[in-house]
Write a protein that holds these residues in place. Structure first.
Motif, PDB file in Angstrom:
ATOM      1  N   LEU A 113       4.885  -2.202  -6.464  1.00  0.00           N
ATOM      2  CA  LEU A 113       4.061  -2.628  -7.357  1.00  0.00           C
ATOM      3  C   LEU A 113       2.557  -3.198  -7.049  1.00  0.00           C
ATOM      4  O   LEU A 113       1.691  -2.919  -7.262  1.00  0.00           O
ATOM      5  CB  LEU A 113       4.616  -3.539  -8.669  1.00  0.00           C
ATOM      6  CG  LEU A 113       5.618  -2.917  -9.375  1.00  0.00           C
ATOM      7  CD1 LEU A 113       6.383  -4.034 -10.256  1.00  0.00           C
ATOM      8  CD2 LEU A 113       4.920  -1.845 -10.343  1.00  0.00           C
ATOM      9  N   ILE A 114       2.721  -4.029  -5.838  1.00  0.00           N
ATOM     10  CA  ILE A 114       1.503  -4.689  -5.242  1.00  0.00           C
ATOM     11  C   ILE A 114       0.799  -3.512  -4.681  1.00  0.00           C
ATOM     12  O   ILE A 114      -0.466  -3.539  -4.875  1.00  0.00           O
ATOM     13  CB  ILE A 114       2.163  -5.631  -4.257  1.00  0.00           C
ATOM     14  CG1 ILE A 114       2.685  -6.920  -5.102  1.00  0.00           C
ATOM     15  CG2 ILE A 114       1.022  -5.932  -3.200  1.00  0.00           C
ATOM     16  CD1 ILE A 114       3.312  -7.742  -3.951  1.00  0.00           C
ATOM     17  N   ALA A 115       1.574  -2.556  -3.990  1.00  0.00           N
ATOM     18  CA  ALA A 115       0.570  -1.588  -3.373  1.00  0.00           C
ATOM     19  C   ALA A 115       0.088  -0.504  -4.191  1.00  0.00           C
ATOM     20  O   ALA A 115      -1.009  -0.256  -4.085  1.00  0.00           O
ATOM     21  CB  ALA A 115       1.668  -0.800  -2.368  1.00  0.00           C
ATOM     22  N   PHE A 116       0.973  -0.345  -5.432  1.00  0.00           N
ATOM     23  CA  PHE A 116       0.249   0.520  -6.506  1.00  0.00           C
ATOM     24  C   PHE A 116      -1.180  -0.221  -6.990  1.00  0.00           C
ATOM     25  O   PHE A 116      -2.059   0.536  -7.298  1.00  0.00           O
ATOM     26  CB  PHE A 116       1.106   0.597  -7.652  1.00  0.00           C
ATOM     27  CG  PHE A 116       0.579   1.539  -8.584  1.00  0.00           C
ATOM     28  CD1 PHE A 116       0.570   2.795  -8.509  1.00  0.00           C
ATOM     29  CD2 PHE A 116      -0.013   1.011  -9.812  1.00  0.00           C
ATOM     30  CE1 PHE A 116      -0.123   3.713  -9.722  1.00  0.00           C
ATOM     31  CE2 PHE A 116      -0.350   1.638 -10.641  1.00  0.00           C
ATOM     32  CZ  PHE A 116      -0.660   3.174 -10.826  1.00  0.00           C
ATOM     33  N   ALA A 117      -0.916  -1.548  -7.226  1.00  0.00           N
ATOM     34  CA  ALA A 117      -2.041  -2.228  -7.810  1.00  0.00           C
ATOM     35  C   ALA A 117      -3.311  -2.219  -6.945  1.00  0.00           C
ATOM     36  O   ALA A 117      -4.394  -2.403  -7.245  1.00  0.00           O
ATOM     37  CB  ALA A 117      -1.647  -3.665  -8.316  1.00  0.00           C
ATOM     38  N   SER A 118      -3.155  -2.664  -5.759  1.00  0.00           N
ATOM     39  CA  SER A 118      -3.949  -3.026  -4.794  1.00  0.00           C
ATOM     40  C   SER A 118      -4.388  -1.903  -3.791  1.00  0.00           C
ATOM     41  O   SER A 118      -5.587  -1.803  -3.058  1.00  0.00           O
ATOM     42  CB  SER A 118      -3.755  -4.246  -4.019  1.00  0.00           C
ATOM     43  OG  SER A 118      -2.463  -3.647  -3.171  1.00  0.00           O
ATOM     44  N   GLY A 119      -3.680  -0.606  -3.873  1.00  0.00           N
ATOM     45  CA  GLY A 119      -3.918   0.461  -2.708  1.00  0.00           C
ATOM     46  C   GLY A 119      -5.436   0.734  -2.609  1.00  0.00           C
ATOM     47  O   GLY A 119      -5.962   1.104  -1.518  1.00  0.00           O
ATOM     48  N   HIS A 120      -5.936   1.050  -3.880  1.00  0.00           N
ATOM     49  CA  HIS A 120      -7.181   1.768  -3.534  1.00  0.00           C
ATOM     50  C   HIS A 120      -8.320   0.889  -3.277  1.00  0.00           C
ATOM     51  O   HIS A 120      -9.502   1.144  -3.143  1.00  0.00           O
ATOM     52  CB  HIS A 120      -7.573   2.402  -5.039  1.00  0.00           C
ATOM     53  CG  HIS A 120      -7.737   1.440  -6.185  1.00  0.00           C
ATOM     54  ND1 HIS A 120      -6.404   0.815  -6.595  1.00  0.00           N
ATOM     55  CD2 HIS A 120      -8.518   0.902  -6.963  1.00  0.00           C
ATOM     56  CE1 HIS A 120      -6.583   0.017  -7.616  1.00  0.00           C
ATOM     57  NE2 HIS A 120      -7.956  -0.032  -7.957  1.00  0.00           N
ATOM     58  N   HIS A 121      -8.026  -0.342  -2.971  1.00  0.00           N
ATOM     59  CA  HIS A 121      -8.902  -1.312  -2.579  1.00  0.00           C
ATOM     60  C   HIS A 121      -8.946  -1.383  -0.905  1.00  0.00           C
ATOM     61  O   HIS A 121     -10.071  -1.952  -0.375  1.00  0.00           O
ATOM     62  CB  HIS A 121      -8.776  -2.804  -3.081  1.00  0.00           C
ATOM     63  CG  HIS A 121      -8.981  -2.939  -4.731  1.00  0.00           C
ATOM     64  ND1 HIS A 121     -10.252  -2.603  -5.079  1.00  0.00           N
ATOM     65  CD2 HIS A 121      -8.291  -3.369  -5.531  1.00  0.00           C
ATOM     66  CE1 HIS A 121     -10.093  -3.021  -6.489  1.00  0.00           C
ATOM     67  NE2 HIS A 121      -8.946  -3.262  -6.615  1.00  0.00           N
ATOM     68  N   LEU A 122      -8.006  -0.968  -0.491  1.00  0.00           N
ATOM     69  CA  LEU A 122      -7.751  -0.934   0.853  1.00  0.00           C
ATOM     70  C   LEU A 122      -8.623   0.059   1.624  1.00  0.00           C
ATOM     71  O   LEU A 122      -8.631   1.128   1.481  1.00  0.00           O
ATOM     72  CB  LEU A 122      -6.352  -0.837   1.423  1.00  0.00           C
ATOM     73  CG  LEU A 122      -5.620  -2.003   0.871  1.00  0.00           C
ATOM     74  CD1 LEU A 122      -3.924  -1.593   1.198  1.00  0.00           C
ATOM     75  CD2 LEU A 122      -5.744  -3.320   1.525  1.00  0.00           C
ATOM     76  N   GLU A 123      -9.806  -0.455   2.345  1.00  0.00           N
ATOM     77  CA  GLU A 123     -10.799   0.361   3.088  1.00  0.00           C
ATOM     78  C   GLU A 123      -9.995   1.246   4.113  1.00  0.00           C
ATOM     79  O   GLU A 123     -10.196   2.459   4.028  1.00  0.00           O
ATOM     80  CB  GLU A 123     -11.879  -0.570   3.597  1.00  0.00           C
ATOM     81  CG  GLU A 123     -12.641  -1.278   2.527  1.00  0.00           C
ATOM     82  CD  GLU A 123     -14.073  -0.503   2.203  1.00  0.00           C
ATOM     83  OE1 GLU A 123     -14.590  -0.077   3.457  1.00  0.00           O
ATOM     84  OE2 GLU A 123     -14.599  -0.771   1.321  1.00  0.00           O
ATOM     85  N   ARG A 124      -9.399   0.569   4.873  1.00  0.00           N
ATOM     86  CA  ARG A 124      -8.616   1.092   6.135  1.00  0.00           C
ATOM     87  C   ARG A 124      -7.258   1.497   5.690  1.00  0.00           C
ATOM     88  O   ARG A 124      -6.410   0.946   6.501  1.00  0.00           O
ATOM     89  CB  ARG A 124      -8.968   0.573   7.224  1.00  0.00           C
ATOM     90  CG  ARG A 124     -10.392   0.334   7.526  1.00  0.00           C
ATOM     91  CD  ARG A 124     -10.745  -0.306   9.007  1.00  0.00           C
ATOM     92  NE  ARG A 124      -9.906   0.567  10.097  1.00  0.00           N
ATOM     93  CZ  ARG A 124      -9.495  -0.201  11.238  1.00  0.00           C
ATOM     94  NH1 ARG A 124      -9.950  -1.407  11.386  1.00  0.00           N
ATOM     95  NH2 ARG A 124      -8.790   0.517  12.030  1.00  0.00           N
ATOM     96  N   ILE A 125      -6.849   2.187   5.007  1.00  0.00           N
ATOM     97  CA  ILE A 125      -5.643   2.270   4.446  1.00  0.00           C
ATOM     98  C   ILE A 125      -4.559   3.038   5.549  1.00  0.00           C
ATOM     99  O   ILE A 125      -3.488   2.467   5.715  1.00  0.00           O
ATOM    100  CB  ILE A 125      -5.515   3.306   3.137  1.00  0.00           C
ATOM    101  CG1 ILE A 125      -4.204   3.059   2.312  1.00  0.00           C
ATOM    102  CG2 ILE A 125      -5.593   4.721   3.260  1.00  0.00           C
ATOM    103  CD1 ILE A 125      -4.128   3.392   1.113  1.00  0.00           C
ATOM    104  N   ASN A 126      -5.120   3.874   6.119  1.00  0.00           N
ATOM    105  CA  ASN A 126      -4.352   4.411   7.190  1.00  0.00           C
ATOM    106  C   ASN A 126      -3.987   3.291   8.172  1.00  0.00           C
ATOM    107  O   ASN A 126      -2.742   3.509   8.751  1.00  0.00           O
ATOM    108  CB  ASN A 126      -5.084   5.565   7.960  1.00  0.00           C
ATOM    109  CG  ASN A 126      -4.903   6.932   7.249  1.00  0.00           C
ATOM    110  OD1 ASN A 126      -3.809   6.899   6.534  1.00  0.00           O
ATOM    111  ND2 ASN A 126      -5.723   7.857   7.343  1.00  0.00           N
ATOM    112  N   GLY A 127      -4.945   2.379   8.810  1.00  0.00           N
ATOM    113  CA  GLY A 127      -4.413   1.380   9.607  1.00  0.00           C
ATOM    114  C   GLY A 127      -3.565   0.558   9.050  1.00  0.00           C
ATOM    115  O   GLY A 127      -2.454   0.278   9.867  1.00  0.00           O
ATOM    116  N   THR A 128      -3.599   0.046   7.674  1.00  0.00           N
ATOM    117  CA  THR A 128      -2.701  -0.704   7.219  1.00  0.00           C
ATOM    118  C   THR A 128      -1.159  -0.145   6.816  1.00  0.00           C
ATOM    119  O   THR A 128      -0.230  -0.719   7.417  1.00  0.00           O
ATOM    120  CB  THR A 128      -3.338  -1.071   5.745  1.00  0.00           C
ATOM    121  OG1 THR A 128      -4.458  -1.540   5.693  1.00  0.00           O
ATOM    122  CG2 THR A 128      -2.156  -2.103   4.997  1.00  0.00           C
ATOM    123  N   ILE A 129      -1.241   1.257   6.576  1.00  0.00           N
ATOM    124  CA  ILE A 129      -0.016   2.058   6.584  1.00  0.00           C
ATOM    125  C   ILE A 129       0.623   1.885   8.197  1.00  0.00           C
ATOM    126  O   ILE A 129       1.876   1.638   8.323  1.00  0.00           O
ATOM    127  CB  ILE A 129      -0.292   3.447   6.152  1.00  0.00           C
ATOM    128  CG1 ILE A 129      -0.313   3.369   4.870  1.00  0.00           C
ATOM    129  CG2 ILE A 129       1.065   4.120   6.599  1.00  0.00           C
ATOM    130  CD1 ILE A 129      -0.655   4.886   4.472  1.00  0.00           C
TER     131      ILE A 129
END
Lengths: 211, 211, 211
Positions: C77-93
């Motif tokens: 749920l946290i990832a769903f709510a905040s995922g689109h705010h993450l600029e560098r999502i690939n690095g985070t993944i």
């Protein structure tokens, strides 16, 4: 609810998923009779096998009890023989999928409570039983599984399993409560299919790479 | 049949599937040594792991017994080292696959009867053991599994497992019956591969969306 | 190492994989909230479920213990709510994946030794626990799994599991050894991601059909 009635509902779900899996095989890929019946049987027996793994009820009933094997194989053969006569095969596939989903959600949950698991575990196992066979089916024919891509697939399974568990907690263990919970799940699923309802998608999410 | 002979045949099937899985990885995708050996090991050990789950013989022998792990890893490494020297790699892959299929069909069925399961369950478990590892292999590299797409894949496994179970019911528990059943399965499979035999496809079925 | 500390590390891995799986769903396919949270939960709980199957520790802890379910659902749920705010999502993944890999490699291995399994089995189960959830995640969204395609994915898991098992054999059962082994795995994995390190590929191998 009597064990016999539970087995009848479970066999009904097995039959629906066997037809569904075999018809899906007819539509999706160029499979011969063995492939069609095999996919029907895997779809029909996959959910119950995963259920029995989670409940530590091994060897799985789907494997020990000849009735499950016979119903699954029979459903696959019937679908193979009659599949090309079905004009609206996609509609039939969806109805059968919803029927299997509904029946397995309630029988899976009731098997868990019957073995002494708590309400939360029963709801989860009901949902896993309901979506398990179809998920394996979709993986084998290389589709993104319905449980991930279809808005109202896991949700009706959870609702149906919750309804039957709550009814049991309230002392209503009869066939009416069980069938009612299955019908509730079925209706929610079919409404979702008919109106193409989806749960919320994340606003502002990056464009998907694969639709 | 003596347990030692059964283990030898089982290790033979493990080795054949380890070579097959690793060579498949070399052909199918750009994998490094870890990926090649991993796919070889999963192909080699997958069927036996599923078998032991169905027979409630956990933890799986493929995991507890170092010989299975050593043979699977060794087969993967040998295939990695020698794979690019094989001129007719596709032919080799098919022969190894048929060998693993045949050996696992009979050893899987005999393990089931040895644990007290009935003839029908033994035949089914033999077939599941035979096709299990290759099915996981195909899913991981995104191919429609052979058990669905190839006409004579499940059928020879069922024939081989049935032959060895019938022989045991008739009192012929020796190596001759076991090896004979495996050879029967192998020959049927190779005939199917050579002549591209398929089981009947449904007449008048709608054109498949995915060949 | 105290059981409580082990559970904390295990829940940490569960949380990391739940975030990772849900963010992967946001990136890879057009999934709604149910699909995103479902993929997060499967990624988070898949490895531990396979671990408990191999260790014959059924029903799986991931299913019986509400903390795992709550942490997995919360992470999704946290990832769903905040995922689109993450600029560098690939690095985070990638970082989350390496964190889950490292924590599950050591906690999986320690659960095996705690149940009386030998060092070799503990190392293998640690690695399987570490790579299991991500492999199921990749299969469900139709990617070749990291454990096959990424040079340093299985290797750091094996190194981390080996380190913690060796430390325990030497009498160092404390948190320092456990966390140290996890950090070792994490660093190796992140070095591999950063420099795109691969294990040796076979020289002279035929060109792959699928990159």
């Amino acid at each position: 609810m009597a064990t016999t009635a539970l087995v009848v509902l479970d066999l009904g779900g097995t039959f629906a998923f066997a037809l569904n899996g075999a018809l899906t095989a007819l539509r999706a890929t160029r499979l011969d009779i063995v492939g069609v019946v095999t996919l029907g049987m895997i779809t029909a027996l996959g959910g119950g096998t995963i259920r029995d793994l989670f409940l530590d009820s091994l060897p799985p009933a789907t494997f020990l009890d000849w009735r499950y094997l016979a119903v699954a194989a029979g459903g696959g053969l019937i679908a193979f023989a009659s599949g090309h006569h079905l004009e609206r095969i996609n509609g039939t596939i969806n109805v059968l999928d919803a029927a299997g989903l509904s029946l397995f959600a309630v029988t899976g949950a009731l098997k868990a409570t019957g073995l002494g698991f708590g309400p939360a575990q029963a709801v989860i196992v009901g949902a896993i039983t309901a979506v398990g066979g179809g998920t394996i089916r979709d993986v084998l024919i290389r589709r993104v599984p319905s449980v991930l891509s279809s808005g109202l697939y896991a949700v009706p399974a959870l609702v149906g399993a919750t309804a039957v568990v709550v009814a049991e907690l309230l002392g209503a263990r009869g066939s009416v409560a069980t069938v009612g919970a299955a019908v509730l799940c079925f209706v929610i699923r079919m409404v979702g299919v008919h109106f193409d309802v989806n749960a919320p998608v994340p606003p502002g999410s990056p464009p998907p790479e694969d639709g």
